[in-house]
Scaffold this motif. Structure first.
Motif, mmCIF file in Angstrom:
data_model
loop_
_atom_site.group_PDB
_atom_site.id
_atom_site.type_symbol
_atom_site.label_atom_id
_atom_site.label_comp_id
_atom_site.label_asym_id
_atom_site.label_seq_id
_atom_site.Cartn_x
_atom_site.Cartn_y
_atom_site.Cartn_z
ATOM 1 N N CYS A 39 0.884 -1.010 -0.056
ATOM 2 C CA CYS A 39 -0.214 0.135 0.225
ATOM 3 C C CYS A 39 0.517 1.535 0.101
ATOM 4 O O CYS A 39 0.213 2.334 -0.343
ATOM 5 C CB CYS A 39 -0.408 -0.245 1.243
ATOM 6 N N THR A 43 -0.999 2.503 -4.844
ATOM 7 C CA THR A 43 -2.656 2.587 -3.735
ATOM 8 C C THR A 43 -3.487 1.611 -4.116
ATOM 9 O O THR A 43 -3.844 1.825 -5.736
ATOM 10 C CB THR A 43 -2.989 3.728 -3.724
ATOM 11 N N LEU A 71 -6.077 5.645 1.888
ATOM 12 C CA LEU A 71 -6.638 4.417 1.875
ATOM 13 C C LEU A 71 -7.765 4.916 2.061
ATOM 14 O O LEU A 71 -9.083 3.478 2.110
ATOM 15 C CB LEU A 71 -6.075 2.923 2.292
#
Length: 226
Positions: A39, A43, A71
């Motif tokens: 992440c 993303t 996120l």
């Protein structure tokens, strides 16, 4: 890109294979450590999460994502062997956009992932076109993804927000569950209408004294009181 966090290697690899065969770019992770690193580098467009993981509970990962600005808007589907209604409500109320119990069919899983990606793309496009919605005491800021009732923040999950926004665009109009599944969830398969009832229930709970703004229409479905 879809990320899938699942400690069972067989399930993880089979799911990634099914997504890849369907033309959906995806990566699998056995634990939270690898997922967090990925992440940070990129993303994802959607995330699939198991609940019972060796290092971090999946619901804790979900809470962390919803509190992370990078996120918080990423759609999440929980894939888990914990299949009671209470488990589903806890996951959905915690910010999950969808919930699928194991064992699950690969075709259904792929269909739901496509719906997540489609809804995410549509939400991104509409955010630049539609600034806000106002019906009675309800106010939705589409660009900021915020919902308030009489000035009080409702703290809606992404799916609850989408459901309320859809109803607010047509106050007084009754929609059946199948229409809501198609227009809000984007699901292309039969069944699963109980999901609509669960989301209506959790949204009403957050509306508190104004819960009756979402009316049940006997024999049809739901509408927002105009």
């Amino acid at each position: 890109m879809v990320y899938y966090v699942e400690d069972d290697k067989n399930i993880r690899e089979l799911t990634i294979y099914a997504l890849t065969q369907a033309g959906i770019e995806s990566r699998g992770f056995a634990d939270d450590t690898g997922f967090r690193a990925a992440c940070s580098a990129r993303t994802p467009d959607a995330v699939l999460l198991d609940i019972m993981l060796p290092d971090t509970d999946g619901l804790e990962i979900l809470r962390r994502m919803r509190n992370d600005p990078a996120l918080s808007r990423v759609p999440v589907m929980m894939l888990t062997a914990k299949d009671t209604e209470l488990d589903a409500v806890c996951a959905l109320d915690g910010g999950a956009d969808d919930y699928l119990a194991k064992p699950f069919g690969m075709m259904e899983m792929v269909s739901r992932v496509r719906a997540l990606l489609r809804r995410s793309a549509l939400a991104g496009a509409s955010a630049g076109e539609e600034k806000s919605l106002d019906v009675g005491p309800l106010h939705l800021s589409v660009s900021r993804h915020e919902a308030t009732c009489r000035g009080r923040d409702l703290g809606l999950t992404s799916r609850e927000f989408d459901l309320l926004a859809f109803l607010m665009r047509s106050p007084g109009v009754a929609f059946n569950r199948e229409t809501l599944l198609s227009r809000v969830w984007g699901w292309d398969f039969d069944g699963g209408s109980r999901t609509v009832d669960v989301h209506v229930q959790t949204t009403r709970t957050k509306l508190a004294d104004d819960a009756d703004l979402i009316e049940t229409v006997r024999g049809v479905g739901y509408r927002l009181r105009g």
